[in-house]
Design an enzyme around this catalytic site. Structure first.
Site, PDB file in Angstrom:
ATOM      1  N   HIS A   1      -3.945 -36.606  45.723  1.00 35.22           N
ATOM      2  CA  HIS A   1      -4.509 -35.895  46.878  1.00 35.22           C
ATOM      3  C   HIS A   1      -5.843 -36.454  47.356  1.00 35.22           C
ATOM      4  O   HIS A   1      -6.400 -35.982  48.337  1.00 35.22           O
ATOM      5  CB  HIS A   1      -4.640 -34.400  46.586  1.00 35.22           C
ATOM      6  CG  HIS A   1      -5.755 -34.056  45.631  1.00 35.22           C
ATOM      7  ND1 HIS A   1      -5.670 -34.308  44.297  1.00 35.22           N
ATOM      8  CD2 HIS A   1      -6.963 -33.498  45.842  1.00 35.22           C
ATOM      9  CE1 HIS A   1      -6.786 -33.906  43.703  1.00 35.22           C
ATOM     10  NE2 HIS A   1      -7.587 -33.414  44.612  1.00 35.22           N
TER      11      HIS A   1
HETATM   12  N1  UDP Z   1      -2.793 -27.810  39.117  1.00 38.67           N
HETATM   13  C1  UDP Z   1      -1.792 -26.838  39.176  1.00 38.67           C
HETATM   14  N2  UDP Z   1      -0.655 -27.102  39.908  1.00 38.67           N
HETATM   15  C2  UDP Z   1      -0.454 -28.289  40.537  1.00 38.67           C
HETATM   16  C3  UDP Z   1      -1.467 -29.278  40.457  1.00 38.67           C
HETATM   17  C4  UDP Z   1      -2.628 -29.008  39.760  1.00 38.67           C
HETATM   18  O1  UDP Z   1      -1.923 -25.773  38.581  1.00 38.67           O
HETATM   19  O2  UDP Z   1       0.587 -28.461  41.180  1.00 38.67           O
HETATM   20  C5  UDP Z   1      -4.024 -27.486  38.401  1.00 38.67           C
HETATM   21  C6  UDP Z   1      -4.299 -28.337  37.169  1.00 38.67           C
HETATM   22  O3  UDP Z   1      -4.685 -27.493  36.131  1.00 38.67           O
HETATM   23  C7  UDP Z   1      -5.459 -29.217  37.609  1.00 38.67           C
HETATM   24  C8  UDP Z   1      -6.156 -28.339  38.628  1.00 38.67           C
HETATM   25  O4  UDP Z   1      -5.118 -27.653  39.274  1.00 38.67           O
HETATM   26  O5  UDP Z   1      -6.307 -29.548  36.560  1.00 38.67           O
HETATM   27  C9  UDP Z   1      -7.042 -29.042  39.623  1.00 38.67           C
HETATM   28  O6  UDP Z   1      -6.317 -29.972  40.280  1.00 38.67           O
HETATM   29  P1  UDP Z   1      -6.791 -30.841  41.509  1.00 38.67           P
HETATM   30  O7  UDP Z   1      -6.141 -32.141  41.269  1.00 38.67           O
HETATM   31  O8  UDP Z   1      -6.519 -30.116  42.770  1.00 38.67           O
HETATM   32  O9  UDP Z   1      -8.380 -30.938  41.455  1.00 38.67           O
HETATM   33  P2  UDP Z   1      -9.402 -31.945  40.820  1.00 38.67           P
HETATM   34  O10 UDP Z   1      -9.364 -31.735  39.356  1.00 38.67           O
HETATM   35  O11 UDP Z   1      -9.034 -33.329  41.205  1.00 38.67           O
HETATM   36  O12 UDP Z   1     -10.711 -31.532  41.396  1.00 38.67           O
END
Ligand code: UDP
Length: 361
Positions: A209
């Protein structure tokens, strides 16, 4: 002590859940401790917001500022305007922000200008990459934070380098991992587990993303085709973020191994991660979760603000080119996973430590 807790986006919800639980527990012996929960509305899609409140038993927010999307400046400004009103109507002793999203920075600035103490959970992490909006949010937030809570000694060092007062920096561990430990016995297979004939250790999970990977349609398609080919006959589950979905539109991609699914709720997502062969992602949080679960993780970025996931954990940075991913993945298939451990204090107790320390301030 009255704490206003701010959450705006998916990773924030996962981080505030154990902090709220720690406050609720502490209130039984410290009745003067109270909190108010503010949802800024930065993520409003049901799959990225409501589901997490339900699954992680997060109380309904006291208020939703409903800022929704916009450019970086529009969103930041809208959050500040709405949060200033909120703070004037509901004064507090402390504003607690988590992570590195626009809500984190916007609410920290607003609170500080109203002379309210700011607490930042997950302070001090740095990628060194100023093209990431998150890096700017981290630096600005930490520059006005009063109490810093960190996930690593490296983060403490970064804060000292930026001039923070060492007496206010507390290495407490990782609240994301508190949530993981608190919910591991509740995770469950999504409905498509059987439809897709998934088997433990035989499929992979993909998430993408970050603007660098998804904002340019042709390179995103090329990347997906490359990963599809690299998979051999392993299935790849791809919970597609709304941002990525919007770029791809209705395009038919003709992928053999990659299965696109909706963004998953936390309990299904962690089940998929815990049981997979390997993860390919550009997420920061997922590289922490895979580290704790001992799952190989290949991060499609040139840098990370979470170096311990690579030096100690299961994460490998592979850059953003498909060629490099293929090279590193082939080596992994031959040599097997690297030896990995769990970073210090990632033990599920970070939130309790935070509340204990705040009560002494
Ligand atoms: N996550 C989830 N479902 C999904 C993808 C991600 O529950 O389909 C959770 C997972 O625990 C991950 C968190 O959302 O660690 C954050 O994800 P994201 O990649 O959006 O944020 P980032 O960590 O890159 O800021």
């Amino acid at each position: 002590m009255k704490i206003t807790i701010v959450a705006g986006a998916r990773p924030n919800f996962i981080k505030i859940a154990p902090i709220i639980r720690a406050i609720e527990n502490k209130r039984k012996i410290v009745p003067t401790l109270s909190y108010r929960l503010v949802h800024t509305g930065q993520h409003y899609d049901k799959n990225l917001s409501d589901t997490f409140f339900t699954e992680l038993n997060i109380p309904k927010p006291d208020v939703n500022l409903e800022v929704k999307s916009g450019s970086q400046a529009e969103q930041t400004a809208a959050i500040m305007v709405a949060f200033e009103k909120e703070l004037l109507q509901n004064p507090c002793d402390l504003v607690l922000v988590v992570g590195d999203v626009n809500s984190t920075m916007a609410c920290a600035i607003t609170a500080k200008k109203l002379h309210i103490k700011v607490t930042h959970v997950e302070a001090g992490i740095r990628s060194g990459d100023m093209t990431m909006p998150e890096e700017i949010n981290r630096i600005v937030t930490d520059s006005i934070t009063d109490y810093f809570f960190t996930t690593s000694v490296t983060a403490n060092d970064n804060l000292i380098k930026y001039g923070a007062d060492a007496r206010n920096i507390h290495f407490v561990g990782n609240v994301m991992i508190d949530t993981l430990y608190q919910n591991l016995d509740r995770i469950s297979a999504p409905d498509f587990w059987e439809d897709f004939n998934l088997e433990k250790d035989h499929y992979m999970v993909l998430t993408l993303h970050r603007p660098a990977n998804v904002d340019e349609e042709n390179s995103l398609i090329e990347l997906l085709r490359g990963i599809d080919e690299m998979a051999g006959n392993r299935k790849i589950i791809f919970p597609i973020h709304p941002r990525t979905k919007a770029i791809l539109g209705e395009k038919k991609l003709d992928l053999k191994n990659i299965f696109l699914v909706a963004p998953q709720g936390y309990l299904h997502f962690m089940f998929l991660i815990k049981n997979c062969f390997a993860v390919i992602t550009d997420s920061g949080g997922i590289s922490e979760e895979t580290t704790v679960l001992g799952i190989p993780c290949f991060t499609m970025r040139n840098n990370t603000e979470r170096p311990e996931t690579e030096t100690i954990g299961t994460n490998t940075l592979v850059g953003t080119s498909i060629e490099n991913l293929k090279k590193i993945f082939e080596r992994f298939l031959i040599n097997g996973p690297k030896k990995a451990g769990i970073p210090e204090l990632w033990d599920g107790k970070a939130s309790e430590r935070i509340i204990d320390i705040l009560l002494q301030k």
